[in-house]
Design a protein around this motif. Structure first.
Motif, PDB file in Angstrom:
ATOM      1  N   GLU A   1       0.927  -1.118   0.169  1.00  0.00           N
ATOM      2  CA  GLU A   1       0.047  -0.023  -0.174  1.00  0.00           C
ATOM      3  C   GLU A   1       0.689   1.114  -0.068  1.00  0.00           C
ATOM      4  OE1 GLU A   1      -0.004  -2.332   2.517  1.00  0.00           O
ATOM      5  OE2 GLU A   1      -2.001  -3.283   1.969  1.00  0.00           O
ATOM      6  N   MET A   2       2.151   1.217   0.529  1.00  0.00           N
ATOM      7  CA  MET A   2       3.008   2.277   0.809  1.00  0.00           C
ATOM      8  C   MET A   2       4.171   2.465   0.083  1.00  0.00           C
ATOM      9  SD  MET A   2       3.241   5.223   2.798  1.00  0.00           S
ATOM     10  CE  MET A   2       2.158   5.077   4.093  1.00  0.00           C
ATOM     11  N   GLU A   3       4.165   3.670  -0.717  1.00  0.00           N
ATOM     12  CA  GLU A   3       5.713   3.917  -1.326  1.00  0.00           C
ATOM     13  C   GLU A   3       6.114   5.199  -0.846  1.00  0.00           C
ATOM     14  OE1 GLU A   3       7.765   6.333  -4.431  1.00  0.00           O
ATOM     15  OE2 GLU A   3       5.845   6.862  -3.584  1.00  0.00           O
ATOM     16  N   LEU A   4       7.697   5.472  -0.548  1.00  0.00           N
ATOM     17  CA  LEU A   4       8.146   6.405  -0.191  1.00  0.00           C
ATOM     18  C   LEU A   4       9.246   7.142  -1.183  1.00  0.00           C
ATOM     19  CD1 LEU A   4       8.771   5.378   3.253  1.00  0.00           C
ATOM     20  CD2 LEU A   4       6.866   6.804   2.669  1.00  0.00           C
ATOM     21  N   HIS A   5       9.283   8.391  -1.283  1.00  0.00           N
ATOM     22  CA  HIS A   5      10.325   8.752  -2.310  1.00  0.00           C
ATOM     23  C   HIS A   5      10.963  10.037  -1.921  1.00  0.00           C
ATOM     24  CE1 HIS A   5       6.417  10.409  -3.583  1.00  0.00           C
ATOM     25  NE2 HIS A   5       7.077  11.303  -3.993  1.00  0.00           N
ATOM     26  N   ALA A   6      12.084  10.377  -2.434  1.00  0.00           N
ATOM     27  CA  ALA A   6      12.820  11.552  -2.065  1.00  0.00           C
ATOM     28  C   ALA A   6      13.870  11.960  -3.261  1.00  0.00           C
ATOM     29  CB  ALA A   6      13.583  11.396  -0.814  1.00  0.00           C
ATOM     30  N   SER A   7      14.115  13.277  -3.278  1.00  0.00           N
ATOM     31  CA  SER A   7      14.985  13.758  -4.116  1.00  0.00           C
ATOM     32  C   SER A   7      15.880  14.860  -3.473  1.00  0.00           C
ATOM     33  CB  SER A   7      14.250  14.246  -5.639  1.00  0.00           C
ATOM     34  OG  SER A   7      13.641  13.399  -6.200  1.00  0.00           O
ATOM     35  N   LEU A   8      17.035  15.198  -3.902  1.00  0.00           N
ATOM     36  CA  LEU A   8      18.013  16.345  -3.669  1.00  0.00           C
ATOM     37  C   LEU A   8      18.817  16.594  -4.785  1.00  0.00           C
ATOM     38  CD1 LEU A   8      19.451  17.613  -1.302  1.00  0.00           C
ATOM     39  CD2 LEU A   8      21.027  15.645  -1.308  1.00  0.00           C
ATOM     40  N   ARG A   9      18.976  17.930  -5.034  1.00  0.00           N
ATOM     41  CA  ARG A   9      19.873  18.512  -6.127  1.00  0.00           C
ATOM     42  C   ARG A   9      20.567  19.552  -5.289  1.00  0.00           C
ATOM     43  NH1 ARG A   9      18.093  21.427 -11.469  1.00  0.00           N
ATOM     44  NH2 ARG A   9      20.155  21.400 -12.644  1.00  0.00           N
TER      45      ARG A   9
ATOM     46  N   SER B   1      22.651  36.141 -10.842  1.00  0.00           N
ATOM     47  CA  SER B   1      23.310  34.970 -10.632  1.00  0.00           C
ATOM     48  C   SER B   1      23.035  34.546  -9.083  1.00  0.00           C
ATOM     49  CB  SER B   1      24.614  34.627 -11.146  1.00  0.00           C
ATOM     50  OG  SER B   1      24.976  34.678 -12.470  1.00  0.00           O
ATOM     51  N   GLN B   2      22.766  33.158  -8.640  1.00  0.00           N
ATOM     52  CA  GLN B   2      22.537  32.477  -7.320  1.00  0.00           C
ATOM     53  C   GLN B   2      23.526  31.287  -7.241  1.00  0.00           C
ATOM     54  OE1 GLN B   2      18.989  31.129  -6.686  1.00  0.00           O
ATOM     55  NE2 GLN B   2      19.230  30.780  -4.339  1.00  0.00           N
ATOM     56  N   ASN B   3      24.365  31.396  -6.082  1.00  0.00           N
ATOM     57  CA  ASN B   3      25.382  30.387  -6.055  1.00  0.00           C
ATOM     58  C   ASN B   3      24.891  29.619  -4.827  1.00  0.00           C
ATOM     59  OD1 ASN B   3      27.213  31.672  -7.720  1.00  0.00           O
ATOM     60  ND2 ASN B   3      28.475  32.642  -6.470  1.00  0.00           N
ATOM     61  N   ASN B   4      25.335  28.252  -5.107  1.00  0.00           N
ATOM     62  CA  ASN B   4      25.024  27.194  -4.056  1.00  0.00           C
ATOM     63  C   ASN B   4      23.638  26.881  -3.438  1.00  0.00           C
ATOM     64  OD1 ASN B   4      28.015  26.868  -3.813  1.00  0.00           O
ATOM     65  ND2 ASN B   4      28.054  28.639  -2.520  1.00  0.00           N
ATOM     66  N   ALA B   5      22.888  26.848  -4.422  1.00  0.00           N
ATOM     67  CA  ALA B   5      21.313  26.688  -4.241  1.00  0.00           C
ATOM     68  C   ALA B   5      21.212  24.960  -4.036  1.00  0.00           C
ATOM     69  CB  ALA B   5      20.242  26.982  -5.399  1.00  0.00           C
ATOM     70  N   MET B   6      20.151  24.796  -3.277  1.00  0.00           N
ATOM     71  CA  MET B   6      19.697  23.355  -2.732  1.00  0.00           C
ATOM     72  C   MET B   6      18.285  23.650  -3.091  1.00  0.00           C
ATOM     73  SD  MET B   6      22.231  21.739  -1.667  1.00  0.00           S
ATOM     74  CE  MET B   6      21.318  20.118  -0.892  1.00  0.00           C
ATOM     75  N   GLN B   7      17.860  22.236  -3.454  1.00  0.00           N
ATOM     76  CA  GLN B   7      16.509  21.668  -3.733  1.00  0.00           C
ATOM     77  C   GLN B   7      16.184  20.376  -3.215  1.00  0.00           C
ATOM     78  OE1 GLN B   7      16.460  21.831  -8.074  1.00  0.00           O
ATOM     79  NE2 GLN B   7      15.381  23.571  -7.961  1.00  0.00           N
ATOM     80  N   VAL B   8      15.084  20.207  -2.070  1.00  0.00           N
ATOM     81  CA  VAL B   8      14.984  18.777  -1.611  1.00  0.00           C
ATOM     82  C   VAL B   8      13.430  18.492  -1.789  1.00  0.00           C
ATOM     83  CG1 VAL B   8      15.380  17.883   0.574  1.00  0.00           C
ATOM     84  CG2 VAL B   8      16.955  19.434   0.107  1.00  0.00           C
ATOM     85  N   MET B   9      13.070  17.312  -1.833  1.00  0.00           N
ATOM     86  CA  MET B   9      11.775  16.858  -1.991  1.00  0.00           C
ATOM     87  C   MET B   9      11.581  15.628  -1.184  1.00  0.00           C
ATOM     88  SD  MET B   9       9.673  14.435  -3.577  1.00  0.00           S
ATOM     89  CE  MET B   9      10.631  14.063  -4.976  1.00  0.00           C
ATOM     90  N   LEU B  10      10.567  15.389  -0.601  1.00  0.00           N
ATOM     91  CA  LEU B  10      10.315  14.214   0.420  1.00  0.00           C
ATOM     92  C   LEU B  10       8.704  13.784  -0.073  1.00  0.00           C
ATOM     93  CD1 LEU B  10      11.583  14.961   3.914  1.00  0.00           C
ATOM     94  CD2 LEU B  10      12.636  13.728   1.961  1.00  0.00           C
ATOM     95  N   GLY B  11       8.400  12.648  -0.211  1.00  0.00           N
ATOM     96  CA  GLY B  11       7.066  12.328  -0.387  1.00  0.00           C
ATOM     97  C   GLY B  11       6.608  10.732  -0.139  1.00  0.00           C
ATOM     98  N   ALA B  12       5.360  10.767  -0.259  1.00  0.00           N
ATOM     99  CA  ALA B  12       4.750   9.326   0.279  1.00  0.00           C
ATOM    100  C   ALA B  12       3.490   9.192  -0.521  1.00  0.00           C
ATOM    101  CB  ALA B  12       4.599   9.262   1.583  1.00  0.00           C
ATOM    102  N   ASN B  13       3.073   7.994  -0.787  1.00  0.00           N
ATOM    103  CA  ASN B  13       1.861   7.647  -1.544  1.00  0.00           C
ATOM    104  C   ASN B  13       1.458   6.372  -0.759  1.00  0.00           C
ATOM    105  OD1 ASN B  13       0.045   7.789  -3.391  1.00  0.00           O
ATOM    106  ND2 ASN B  13       1.050   6.372  -4.877  1.00  0.00           N
ATOM    107  N   TYR B  14       0.096   6.436  -0.494  1.00  0.00           N
ATOM    108  CA  TYR B  14      -0.600   5.579   0.291  1.00  0.00           C
ATOM    109  C   TYR B  14      -1.823   5.044  -0.778  1.00  0.00           C
ATOM    110  CZ  TYR B  14      -2.882   2.433   3.775  1.00  0.00           C
ATOM    111  OH  TYR B  14      -3.664   1.521   4.487  1.00  0.00           O
ATOM    112  N   THR B  15      -2.171   3.884  -1.081  1.00  0.00           N
ATOM    113  CA  THR B  15      -3.184   3.596  -1.708  1.00  0.00           C
ATOM    114  C   THR B  15      -3.893   2.150  -1.014  1.00  0.00           C
ATOM    115  OG1 THR B  15      -2.231   4.151  -3.864  1.00  0.00           O
ATOM    116  CG2 THR B  15      -3.932   2.452  -4.169  1.00  0.00           C
ATOM    117  N   THR B  16      -5.330   2.384  -1.079  1.00  0.00           N
ATOM    118  CA  THR B  16      -6.179   1.284  -0.291  1.00  0.00           C
ATOM    119  C   THR B  16      -6.512   0.068  -1.409  1.00  0.00           C
ATOM    120  OG1 THR B  16      -8.122   2.390  -0.605  1.00  0.00           O
ATOM    121  CG2 THR B  16      -6.740   3.116   1.191  1.00  0.00           C
ATOM    122  N   GLU B  17      -7.175  -0.932  -0.827  1.00  0.00           N
ATOM    123  CA  GLU B  17      -7.564  -1.824  -1.670  1.00  0.00           C
ATOM    124  C   GLU B  17      -8.669  -1.435  -2.615  1.00  0.00           C
ATOM    125  OE1 GLU B  17      -8.478  -5.213   0.289  1.00  0.00           O
ATOM    126  OE2 GLU B  17      -6.244  -5.885   1.223  1.00  0.00           O
ATOM    127  N   SER B  18      -9.452  -0.376  -2.111  1.00  0.00           N
ATOM    128  CA  SER B  18     -10.453  -0.020  -2.926  1.00  0.00           C
ATOM    129  C   SER B  18     -10.265   1.336  -3.854  1.00  0.00           C
ATOM    130  CB  SER B  18     -11.590   0.500  -2.039  1.00  0.00           C
ATOM    131  OG  SER B  18     -11.071   1.498  -0.948  1.00  0.00           O
TER     132      SER B  18
END
Length: 422
Positions: free
Chosen positions: A227-235, A266-283
């Motif tokens: 049912e559960m999936e977790l994901h993350a990204s960093l740049r 110009s912008q120096n040394n920038a960060m991008q971070v993402m955290l996520g989750a997906n939950y799907t039921t039987e229905s």
């Protein structure tokens, strides 16, 4: 809607459909596509900078309250060649029509054994997120659009090596392009490394742009349970170029500018971070959550300066009525801030619920910006048949008066579309 489609669809679409259908008779050639009609209506936000502009200088910022679109998307592939083309007809509420067309993709691909190659105009989309993909460094697709359409690819050459659990991809994007500070248009080299470890997918990314230099990223997606999936990204970006307001333009003495105060910086040394989750039921109820930080977006202080300048320009109308036109142009330039980054604010929270049942898919989602309590709420309903798909919904922009989302040119947008696949 069917009357509009017949009226707005260019005759060239019918001719292309006929000629392309004849190609399906050739061996090793596959032809398919879809025809779509779309109608949308939007309400102008009269309290936004754009709304004030049109009160001061009518027509300076065009705004169509209603529009209709008819388009044909055609797919042709065979003998290592893939082509996707779109022909489109538009009509706005003033009765003006426009026809256009473009190539979404046109590339040649081939390979031998574990090696694969491609060259041409192609969509190569990377990363694991839904609402935000920091490492989508090649396609750079726009996320969370109201209607799902085929992206427009980039000129590129690619090579990929893969086996049962791993792959390595290298892409030369926009080869030969003139130097550009726009990351979507600059010439760059990008690479991705992928490895699967059971239920865990691992990704590594690298990019070097001609003007914006190097960036590095990583992502992971884990199917924790059925049912559960977790994901993350960093740049991490060594350098990023985007529009910023000059530091003294918010001062009262420099309020009325002769030229736009928004210039590339110009912008120096920038960060991008993402955290996520997906939950799907039987229905088939799906609950989705993502939160992200985008260091390339304007800071809270920069947005405060933007709001202060908007208020100062509005207030100047009372004591500088002879400069009404100039004030209008300066307010129009303020709208450039809305396109400085893929995200308006640095902190974002996105939640979505959807459900699938016998071809029906209702969904509700919310994008919330905690820094100013702005929000974008979308409700939609879709139906999928064998060949016909119907979608409709409404998107509402809001929040307190200081929120950026509450100062967008539109306050809400409603749409309905019908697609026939062949």
């Amino acid at each position: 809607m069917s009357f509009f489609i017949l009226r707005a669809l260019p005759s060239a679409i019918a001719a292309l459909l006929l000629s392309a259908s004849q190609l399906t008779m050739a061996q090793e050639t596959d032809f398919s596509g879809q025809i779509r009609g779309l109608w949308n209506t939007s309400s102008a936000n009269t309290s936004s900078p754009a709304g004030m502009v049109n009160q001061l200088v009518p027509g300076l910022i065009a705004h169509d309250t209603q529009s209709g679109v008819a388009e044909a998307e055609l797919h042709l592939s065979g003998k290592g060649i893939t082509a996707i083309a779109t022909l489109q007809g538009q009509m706005n509420d003033s009765g003006n029509t426009r026809a256009s067309g473009w190539l979404n993709e046109l590339y040649a691909a081939g390979g031998e054994g574990a090696w694969q190659y491609s060259a041409g105009k192609r969509v190569i989309a990377w990363d694991v997120g839904y609402g935000f993909r920091p490492n989508d460094v090649v396609a750079q697709e726009k996320r969370r659009s109201l209607i799902s359409t085929t992206s427009i690819g980039k000129p590129l050459a690619s090579v990929e090596y893969f086996n049962a659990s791993s792959s390595v991809s290298m892409v030369w994007v926009n080869p030969g392009h003139a130097p550009s500070t726009d990351m979507a248009e600059e010439q760059a080299f990008a690479a991705r490394v992928y490895h699967r470890m059971g239920s865990l997918d691992l990704h590594g990314f690298a990019r070097y742009g001609q003007e914006n230099g190097a960036s590095l990223g990583a992502a992971a997606a884990w199917v924790a349970t059925d049912e559960m999936e977790l994901h993350a990204s960093l740049r991490y970006l060594r350098k990023n170029t985007g529009l910023r307001m000059s530091t003294d333009s918010s001062a009262l003495s420099n309020l009325i500018q002769r030229n736009s105060p928004w210039q590339d910086a110009s912008q120096n040394n920038a960060m991008q971070v993402m955290l996520g989750a997906n939950y799907t039921t039987e229905s088939q109820h799906s609950f989705f959550l993502e939160t992200w930080w985008d260091g390339t977006a304007m800071s809270d202080r920069q947005w405060q300066d933007w709001t202060t300048r908007n208020q100062s320009l509005r207030g100047s109308i009372a004591y500088l009525p002879q400069l009404q036109k100039e004030i209008g142009y300066n307010l129009a330039w303020q709208n450039q801030a809305l396109s400085t980054s893929g995200n308006l604010r640095r902190k974002n929270v996105f939640v979505r619920w959807s459900w699938q049942d016998n071809g029906w898919q209702p969904a509700i989602d919310l994008l919330w910006t905690p820094e100013d309590n702005g929000r974008i709420t979308t409700a939609s309903l879709g139906w999928q048949g064998d060949r016909i798909t119907i979608n409709g919904g409404i998107r509402i922009y809001g929040g307190p008066n200081k929120a950026v989302m509450a100062q967008l040119p539109d306050s809400k947008t409603a749409y309905i579309s019908a697609t026939w696949a062949f």
